[in-house]
Write an enzyme that holds these catalytic residues in place. Sequence first.
Site, short mmCIF file in Angstrom:
data_model
loop_
_atom_site.label_atom_id
_atom_site.label_comp_id
_atom_site.label_asym_id
_atom_site.label_seq_id
_atom_site.Cartn_x
_atom_site.Cartn_y
_atom_site.Cartn_z
N TRP A 27 -11.22 -2.97 -8.34
CA TRP A 27 -11.94 -2.81 -9.61
C TRP A 27 -12.75 -1.52 -9.62
O TRP A 27 -13.13 -1.02 -10.68
CB TRP A 27 -12.88 -4.00 -9.87
CG TRP A 27 -12.18 -5.27 -10.22
CD1 TRP A 27 -12.16 -6.42 -9.47
CD2 TRP A 27 -11.45 -5.57 -11.41
NE1 TRP A 27 -11.44 -7.39 -10.11
CE2 TRP A 27 -11.00 -6.90 -11.32
CE3 TRP A 27 -11.12 -4.84 -12.57
CZ2 TRP A 27 -10.23 -7.53 -12.30
CZ3 TRP A 27 -10.36 -5.46 -13.56
CH2 TRP A 27 -9.93 -6.79 -13.42
N ARG A 75 -0.11 8.91 -10.29
CA ARG A 75 -0.19 7.66 -9.51
C ARG A 75 0.50 6.51 -10.25
O ARG A 75 1.09 5.62 -9.63
CB ARG A 75 -1.65 7.29 -9.25
CG ARG A 75 -2.38 8.27 -8.34
CD ARG A 75 -3.85 7.85 -8.17
NE ARG A 75 -3.98 6.55 -7.52
CZ ARG A 75 -3.90 6.36 -6.21
NH1 ARG A 75 -3.72 7.37 -5.40
NH2 ARG A 75 -4.02 5.15 -5.70
N SER A 82 -8.17 -5.17 5.27
CA SER A 82 -8.70 -4.91 3.93
C SER A 82 -8.96 -6.18 3.12
O SER A 82 -8.58 -6.26 1.95
CB SER A 82 -7.78 -3.96 3.16
OG SER A 82 -7.69 -2.72 3.81
N GLU A 97 -11.93 -5.08 -4.55
CA GLU A 97 -12.42 -3.69 -4.42
C GLU A 97 -11.66 -2.73 -5.35
O GLU A 97 -12.18 -1.69 -5.74
CB GLU A 97 -12.28 -3.20 -2.97
CG GLU A 97 -13.23 -3.87 -2.00
CD GLU A 97 -12.91 -5.34 -1.71
OE1 GLU A 97 -11.71 -5.71 -1.71
OE2 GLU A 97 -13.86 -6.12 -1.49
N GLY A 109 0.22 5.39 -4.51
CA GLY A 109 -0.38 6.68 -4.88
C GLY A 109 0.24 7.80 -4.06
O GLY A 109 0.59 8.87 -4.60
N HIS A 145 2.91 3.26 -9.11
CA HIS A 145 2.71 1.83 -9.39
C HIS A 145 3.94 1.23 -10.09
O HIS A 145 4.32 0.09 -9.83
CB HIS A 145 1.46 1.62 -10.24
CG HIS A 145 0.18 2.03 -9.55
ND1 HIS A 145 -0.06 1.72 -8.23
CD2 HIS A 145 -0.91 2.72 -9.98
CE1 HIS A 145 -1.26 2.20 -7.88
NE2 HIS A 145 -1.78 2.83 -8.92
N TRP A 197 3.12 7.81 -2.53
CA TRP A 197 4.53 7.96 -2.91
C TRP A 197 4.64 8.91 -4.11
O TRP A 197 5.49 9.80 -4.14
CB TRP A 197 5.10 6.58 -3.25
CG TRP A 197 6.56 6.59 -3.60
CD1 TRP A 197 7.61 6.35 -2.75
CD2 TRP A 197 7.14 6.82 -4.90
NE1 TRP A 197 8.79 6.43 -3.44
CE2 TRP A 197 8.54 6.72 -4.74
CE3 TRP A 197 6.60 7.10 -6.15
CZ2 TRP A 197 9.42 6.88 -5.82
CZ3 TRP A 197 7.48 7.29 -7.22
CH2 TRP A 197 8.87 7.18 -7.04
N SER A 243 -7.00 -6.01 -5.32
CA SER A 243 -8.13 -6.56 -4.57
C SER A 243 -9.41 -6.53 -5.39
O SER A 243 -9.51 -5.79 -6.38
CB SER A 243 -8.33 -5.78 -3.27
OG SER A 243 -8.91 -4.52 -3.55
N ASP A 296 0.84 -1.19 0.00
CA ASP A 296 0.00 0.00 0.00
C ASP A 296 0.88 1.24 0.00
O ASP A 296 1.96 1.25 0.59
CB ASP A 296 -0.91 -0.02 1.24
CG ASP A 296 -2.11 0.90 1.07
OD1 ASP A 296 -2.31 1.43 -0.04
OD2 ASP A 296 -2.84 1.08 2.06
N LEU A 333 11.18 -20.69 -3.61
CA LEU A 333 10.20 -19.75 -3.03
C LEU A 333 8.86 -19.95 -3.73
O LEU A 333 8.78 -19.98 -4.95
CB LEU A 333 10.66 -18.30 -3.23
CG LEU A 333 9.63 -17.21 -2.91
CD1 LEU A 333 9.34 -17.16 -1.41
CD2 LEU A 333 10.10 -15.85 -3.40
C1 IPE Z 1 -1.11 0.12 -3.58
O1 IPE Z 1 -0.99 1.49 -3.60
C2 IPE Z 1 -1.24 -0.47 -4.97
C3 IPE Z 1 -2.53 -1.12 -5.27
C4 IPE Z 1 -3.57 -1.18 -4.49
C5 IPE Z 1 -2.65 -1.74 -6.57
P1 IPE Z 1 -2.25 2.45 -3.64
O2 IPE Z 1 -2.62 2.69 -5.06
O3 IPE Z 1 -3.36 1.91 -2.79
O4 IPE Z 1 -1.65 3.78 -3.01
P2 IPE Z 1 -2.34 4.82 -2.04
O5 IPE Z 1 -3.02 4.06 -0.93
O6 IPE Z 1 -3.32 5.60 -2.85
O7 IPE Z 1 -1.21 5.66 -1.54
MG MG Z 2 -4.04 2.29 -0.85
#
Ligand code: IPE
Ligand code: MG
Length: 224
Positions: free
Chosen positions: A51, A15, A178, A49, A5, A19, A7, A47, A2, A113
């Site tokens: 989507w 965003r 989550s 969610e 975005g 990724h 970062w 997840s 998580d 692994l």
């Molecule tokens: C995690 O980072 C990546 C996925 C869920 C695919 P986020 O996209 O949730 O980043 P934030 O939470 O907006 O910072």
């Molecule tokens: Mg997030």
Amino acid sequence: MDGNGRWAKLRNLPRTAGHRRGVEAVRETVKGAVELGIAYLTLYGFSSENWNRPPPEVDDLMGLLRFYLSSEIAELHRQGVRLRSIGDRARLAPDIVRLIEEAEERTRENVRLNLTIALSYGGRNEILRAMRMIAGDVAAGRLRPGDVDEAALEQRLFTTGLPDPDLVIRTSGEQRISNFLLWQSAYSELVFDDCLWPDFGRENLRRAVEEYQRRERRYGTAVG
Ligand code: IPE
Ligand code: MG
């Protein structure tokens, strides 16, 4: 995983840039897990969610997944990684499902692994799906209600054959599950790391494992 975005936002980047860096963190973390001798690593990639995010972001994440699966498999295979995916494949694009199936097939003999990527995955959905299978088997007379036990449910989860996680790590300072491995994480140790996922690496993984080693696991028994 998580914080991609956030970062990116901290750096005034889109965003998607977060990724992209998140994929590099995956690479590092997988190497770190191999070095630490971790036998099973499960990454929550997307997840059920997720989507609901804006379609361009979903497209971007699916594009990255395509890129990761097609560009990384040779290297994962070389490292002795066995790749699997858990989640609702019916919602994934057919070409992505094909890439997953090819990767699973190609790496199935690897033992160094076990890397599982949760994609289009939701814990409640996974349990419901298992419940529907059980209900179908009971209705058809293949299973008696009294025989529905933990093993019967576990056989019908996406994770069948995989051990329950000892340790669950969540990054970015959020302290939530989550919908991740709800059934399987009943006794998992939880470690929360403030670091945003793109900044996560071997050192963070090592520290989380050290934190885990300091915990005392009791599974509901009394203090020893
Ligand atoms: C995690 O980072 C990546 C996925 C869920 C695919 P986020 O996209 O949730 O980043 P934030 O939470 O907006 O910072
Ligand atoms: Mg997030």
